[in-house]
Design an enzyme around this catalytic site. Structure first.
Site, PDB file in Angstrom:
ATOM      1  N   GLY A   1       0.839  -1.203   0.000  1.00  0.00           N
ATOM      2  CA  GLY A   1       0.000   0.000   0.000  1.00  0.00           C
ATOM      3  C   GLY A   1       0.870   1.248   0.000  1.00  0.00           C
ATOM      4  O   GLY A   1       1.930   1.256   0.615  1.00  0.00           O
TER       5      GLY A   1
ATOM      6  N   GLU B   1       5.548  -5.567   5.671  1.00  0.00           N
ATOM      7  CA  GLU B   1       5.904  -6.965   5.970  1.00  0.00           C
ATOM      8  C   GLU B   1       5.905  -7.851   4.716  1.00  0.00           C
ATOM      9  O   GLU B   1       6.758  -8.733   4.586  1.00  0.00           O
ATOM     10  CB  GLU B   1       4.981  -7.572   7.044  1.00  0.00           C
ATOM     11  CG  GLU B   1       3.531  -7.473   6.697  1.00  0.00           C
ATOM     12  CD  GLU B   1       2.622  -8.423   7.472  1.00  0.00           C
ATOM     13  OE1 GLU B   1       1.475  -8.023   7.662  1.00  0.00           O
ATOM     14  OE2 GLU B   1       3.014  -9.542   7.839  1.00  0.00           O
TER      15      GLU B   1
ATOM     16  N   THR C   1       5.011   1.526   6.432  1.00  0.00           N
ATOM     17  CA  THR C   1       3.597   1.219   6.599  1.00  0.00           C
ATOM     18  C   THR C   1       2.960   2.270   7.495  1.00  0.00           C
ATOM     19  O   THR C   1       3.549   2.654   8.518  1.00  0.00           O
ATOM     20  CB  THR C   1       3.310  -0.183   7.201  1.00  0.00           C
ATOM     21  OG1 THR C   1       1.940  -0.221   7.613  1.00  0.00           O
ATOM     22  CG2 THR C   1       4.176  -0.529   8.403  1.00  0.00           C
TER      23      THR C   1
ATOM     24  N   ASP D   1       0.590   1.607   9.243  1.00  0.00           N
ATOM     25  CA  ASP D   1       0.094   0.854  10.407  1.00  0.00           C
ATOM     26  C   ASP D   1       1.086   0.813  11.568  1.00  0.00           C
ATOM     27  O   ASP D   1       0.708   0.450  12.678  1.00  0.00           O
ATOM     28  CB  ASP D   1      -0.243  -0.584   9.996  1.00  0.00           C
ATOM     29  CG  ASP D   1      -1.384  -0.644   9.009  1.00  0.00           C
ATOM     30  OD1 ASP D   1      -2.044   0.383   8.818  1.00  0.00           O
ATOM     31  OD2 ASP D   1      -1.601  -1.722   8.419  1.00  0.00           O
TER      32      ASP D   1
ATOM     33  N   ARG E   1     -25.495  12.801  18.785  1.00  0.00           N
ATOM     34  CA  ARG E   1     -25.334  11.519  18.090  1.00  0.00           C
ATOM     35  C   ARG E   1     -24.089  10.798  18.580  1.00  0.00           C
ATOM     36  O   ARG E   1     -23.156  11.434  19.074  1.00  0.00           O
ATOM     37  CB  ARG E   1     -25.065  11.769  16.604  1.00  0.00           C
ATOM     38  CG  ARG E   1     -26.254  12.009  15.776  1.00  0.00           C
ATOM     39  CD  ARG E   1     -25.781  12.231  14.345  1.00  0.00           C
ATOM     40  NE  ARG E   1     -26.875  12.716  13.541  1.00  0.00           N
ATOM     41  CZ  ARG E   1     -26.725  13.423  12.431  1.00  0.00           C
ATOM     42  NH1 ARG E   1     -25.517  13.728  11.991  1.00  0.00           N
ATOM     43  NH2 ARG E   1     -27.762  13.810  11.741  1.00  0.00           N
TER      44      ARG E   1
ATOM     45  N   ARG F   1      -5.040  -3.369  10.322  1.00  0.00           N
ATOM     46  CA  ARG F   1      -5.507  -4.739  10.066  1.00  0.00           C
ATOM     47  C   ARG F   1      -5.234  -5.647  11.269  1.00  0.00           C
ATOM     48  O   ARG F   1      -6.143  -6.305  11.779  1.00  0.00           O
ATOM     49  CB  ARG F   1      -4.741  -5.237   8.843  1.00  0.00           C
ATOM     50  CG  ARG F   1      -5.049  -6.602   8.372  1.00  0.00           C
ATOM     51  CD  ARG F   1      -4.278  -6.882   7.105  1.00  0.00           C
ATOM     52  NE  ARG F   1      -4.833  -6.166   5.972  1.00  0.00           N
ATOM     53  CZ  ARG F   1      -5.844  -6.599   5.236  1.00  0.00           C
ATOM     54  NH1 ARG F   1      -6.401  -7.747   5.503  1.00  0.00           N
ATOM     55  NH2 ARG F   1      -6.282  -5.884   4.227  1.00  0.00           N
TER      56      ARG F   1
ATOM     57  N   GLU G   1     -10.095  -1.065  11.692  1.00  0.00           N
ATOM     58  CA  GLU G   1     -10.818  -1.956  10.756  1.00  0.00           C
ATOM     59  C   GLU G   1     -10.703  -3.432  11.141  1.00  0.00           C
ATOM     60  O   GLU G   1     -11.570  -4.238  10.810  1.00  0.00           O
ATOM     61  CB  GLU G   1     -10.297  -1.747   9.329  1.00  0.00           C
ATOM     62  CG  GLU G   1      -8.818  -2.075   9.213  1.00  0.00           C
ATOM     63  CD  GLU G   1      -8.207  -1.798   7.851  1.00  0.00           C
ATOM     64  OE1 GLU G   1      -8.931  -1.416   6.925  1.00  0.00           O
ATOM     65  OE2 GLU G   1      -6.981  -1.975   7.743  1.00  0.00           O
TER      66      GLU G   1
ATOM     67  N   ARG H   1      -3.856   7.492   3.891  1.00  0.00           N
ATOM     68  CA  ARG H   1      -2.591   7.155   3.218  1.00  0.00           C
ATOM     69  C   ARG H   1      -2.205   8.185   2.177  1.00  0.00           C
ATOM     70  O   ARG H   1      -1.124   8.102   1.595  1.00  0.00           O
ATOM     71  CB  ARG H   1      -2.735   5.796   2.509  1.00  0.00           C
ATOM     72  CG  ARG H   1      -2.727   4.654   3.442  1.00  0.00           C
ATOM     73  CD  ARG H   1      -2.315   3.343   2.838  1.00  0.00           C
ATOM     74  NE  ARG H   1      -2.589   3.076   1.471  1.00  0.00           N
ATOM     75  CZ  ARG H   1      -3.090   1.928   1.009  1.00  0.00           C
ATOM     76  NH1 ARG H   1      -3.405   0.975   1.859  1.00  0.00           N
ATOM     77  NH2 ARG H   1      -3.240   1.717  -0.263  1.00  0.00           N
TER      78      ARG H   1
HETATM   79  O1  F6P Z   1      -1.015  -2.101   5.305  1.00  0.00           O
HETATM   80  C1  F6P Z   1      -1.505  -0.823   5.193  1.00  0.00           C
HETATM   81  C2  F6P Z   1      -2.981  -0.830   4.955  1.00  0.00           C
HETATM   82  O2  F6P Z   1      -3.301   0.520   4.874  1.00  0.00           O
HETATM   83  C3  F6P Z   1      -3.852  -1.559   5.991  1.00  0.00           C
HETATM   84  O3  F6P Z   1      -4.101  -0.849   7.153  1.00  0.00           O
HETATM   85  C4  F6P Z   1      -5.098  -1.832   5.197  1.00  0.00           C
HETATM   86  O4  F6P Z   1      -5.829  -2.927   5.699  1.00  0.00           O
HETATM   87  C5  F6P Z   1      -4.566  -2.122   3.840  1.00  0.00           C
HETATM   88  O5  F6P Z   1      -3.341  -1.433   3.721  1.00  0.00           O
HETATM   89  C6  F6P Z   1      -5.501  -1.725   2.736  1.00  0.00           C
HETATM   90  O6  F6P Z   1      -4.918  -2.055   1.534  1.00  0.00           O
HETATM   91  P1  F6P Z   1      -5.508  -1.730   0.086  1.00  0.00           P
HETATM   92  O7  F6P Z   1      -5.326  -0.281  -0.140  1.00  0.00           O
HETATM   93  O8  F6P Z   1      -4.663  -2.529  -0.842  1.00  0.00           O
HETATM   94  O9  F6P Z   1      -6.936  -2.127   0.100  1.00  0.00           O
END
Ligand code: F6P
Length: 341
Positions: free
Chosen positions: A10, A103, A125, A127, A162, A171, A221, A274
Site C-alpha cells: 500500500g 511486511e 507502513t 500501520d 449523536r 488490520r 478496521e 494514506r
Molecule cells: O497495510 C496498510 C494498509 O493501509 C492496511 O491498514 C489496510 O488494511 C490495507 O493497507 C488496505 O490495503 P488496500 O489499499 O490494498 O486495500
C-alpha cells in the site's frame, strides 16, 4: 554500482522522500547509477523500469504516493517468480536493490537475500506494525489525518446528540486507532489486539451522554467483538492472502443505535489516511531512512533493513522486521482506557 529501487504494498506518505534520499546521496556522494522499478515486485519480475536520477527526484519531497508506482505482487506465489526476477536483475546489471515496503514486500526481499541477491530494506507502513523499528514513516501522517477528522466529528456529535464512529486503518495492529483516539479525546478506542465487549461499549456511550457530551468511538478496521468474526468488504484475497477489511464501523453503529436509542453514524477514513503530503516528522524520518539505506548499500550490509531506535537510525537483519508483528501492548491500551466512558 548500479542500484535498483522499488516501492511495494500500500502507498504511504514519505515514499518519495525515501527515494529522493537514496538517489541524492547515491548519485552525489557515491557516484551510483539508479534504475527505478515500477509497481513493486512486478517491476523486476516483468522488467518494467523507469529512469531514476537527480532530475526525477527533484520536487518530490512533499508529494504523497510514490513516483515508482506500487503493487501487491508476491514473487513467492508466482511459479518461478524468484528465478525470473533474479535473471532479469542480472541481465540489467543490477548490483543491489533497495526495497521499500511493509511486511509483505520485505518478506519477499528476505527470500531474495536467501537466494544470494544483494538487498537492503526500508520499513514502510502507515500501520506502524513492523518490529525492530520504533516508528515507520507514514504513521505520523495517518495519525494526524485521523486526529483532525475526530476533532471535526466532535462538533457534529455534540450538536446532534449523536454517537459518531470513526473507522480507521489497522488490520492486525491498532496503533493508528490508539494514537488518534488518544489525541482526539475519543470516548472509546477499539483495536484488533483486544476483543471488545459490546455491553461495555454501550455502557461507555451511555455514561458519555449522561455527562452531556456526545460520544466518539474510534475503531480499527481489524477490531473484533468478543466471540465475533472479522467484518470484511468481500471474500476476495490479495496475493499475500489478505482479505479486504472495512465494515466494522457500520456494524457497530447499528448495534449501539439499537441498544441505546441514540442515532449512530459511521465515518470510514479509508485511503484518506494514506494520501497526500507527509508531515514534517515523516519527511525527516523517510529522508534519513533513504540516506542510510544507500549507505548500507555502500557498506555492503546485505540482508539488512534500516530502522529507527530512539533517535538513531540503525541496521537490523531483514527477518527481524517481518518475523513478528509489532502490536499494541496491553499496558499502552490500558493507559487510553482511563478516558473511556
Ligand atoms: O497495510 C496498510 C494498509 O493501509 C492496511 O491498514 C489496510 O488494511 C490495507 O493497507 C488496505 O490495503 P488496500 O489499499 O490494498 O486495500
Amino acid at each position: 554500482m548500479r542500484v535498483g529501487v522499488l516501492t511495494g504494498g500500500g502507498d504511504c506518505p514519505g515514499l518519495n522522500a525515501v527515494i529522493r534520499g537514496v538517489v541524492r546521496r547515491g548519485v552525489q556522494e557515491y557516484g551510483y547509477e539508479f534504475v527505478g522499478f515500477r509497481d513493486g515486485w512486478k517491476g523486476p519480475l516483468e522488467g518494467l523500469t523507469m529512469e531514476l536520477g537527480i532530475e526525477q527526484v527533484r520536487g518530490i519531497l512533499p508529494r504523497g504516493g510514490t513516483i515508482l508506482g506500487s503493487s501487491r505482487t508476491n514473487l513467492v506465489k508466482i511459479d518461478g517468480g524468484i528465478e525470473r526476477t533474479e535473471e532479469n536483475l542480472r541481465k540489467m546489471g543490477i548490483d543491489a536493490l533497495v526495497a521499500i515496503g511493509g511486511e509483505d514486500t520485505l518478506g519477499v526481499a528476505t527470500t531474495l537475500t536467501e537466494h544470494g541477491f544483494h538487498v537492503i530494506g526500508v520499513p514502510k507502513t502507515i500501520d506502524n506494525d513492523l518490529s525492530a523499528t520504533d516508528y515507520t514513516f507514514g504513521f505520523d501522517t495517518a495519525v494526524q489525518i485521523a486526529t483532525e477528522a475526530i476533532d471535526r466529528l466532535h462538533t457534529t456529535a455534540e450538536s446532534h446528540h449523536r454517537i459518531l464512529i470513526c473507522e480507521v486503518m489497522g488490520r492486525h495492529a491498532g496503533w493508528i486507532a490508539l494514537h488518534s483516539g488518544m489525541a482526539g479525546g475519543a470516548n472509546a478506542i477499539l483495536i484488533p489486539e483486544v476483543e471488545f465487549d459490546l455491553d461495555e461499549v454501550v455502557g461507555w456511550v451511555e455514561s458519555r451522554f449522561k455527562a452531556s457530551y456526545a460520544p466518539i468511538i474510534v475503531v480499527a478496521e481489524g477490531a473484533l467483538p468478543k466471540g465475533g468474526t472479522l467484518v470484511t468488504k468481500d471474500a476476495t484475497l490479495d496475493s499475500f492472502g489478505h482479505v479486504k477489511l472495512s465494515g466494522i464501523g457500520e456494524w457497530l453503529a447499528q448495534q449501539v443505535e439499537e441498544r441505546t436509542g441514540y442515532e449512530a453514524r459511521t465515518t470510514v477514513l479509508g485511503h484518506i489516511q494514506r494520501g497526500g503530503t507527509p508531515t514534517s516528522f515523516d519527511r525527516v524520518l523517510a529522508t534519513r531512512f533513504g540516506l542510510n539505506a544507500i549507505t548500507a548499500v555502500k557498506d555492503e550490509a546485505w540482508g539488512t533493513m534500516v530502522a529507527l531506535q530512539g533517535t538513531d537510525i540503525v541496521r537490523v537483519p531483514l527477518q527481524a522486521a517481518t518475523e513478528k508483528l509489532k502490536t499494541v501492548p496491553i499496558e499502552r491500551y490500558n493507559e487510553a482506557k482511563s478516558f473511556f466512558g
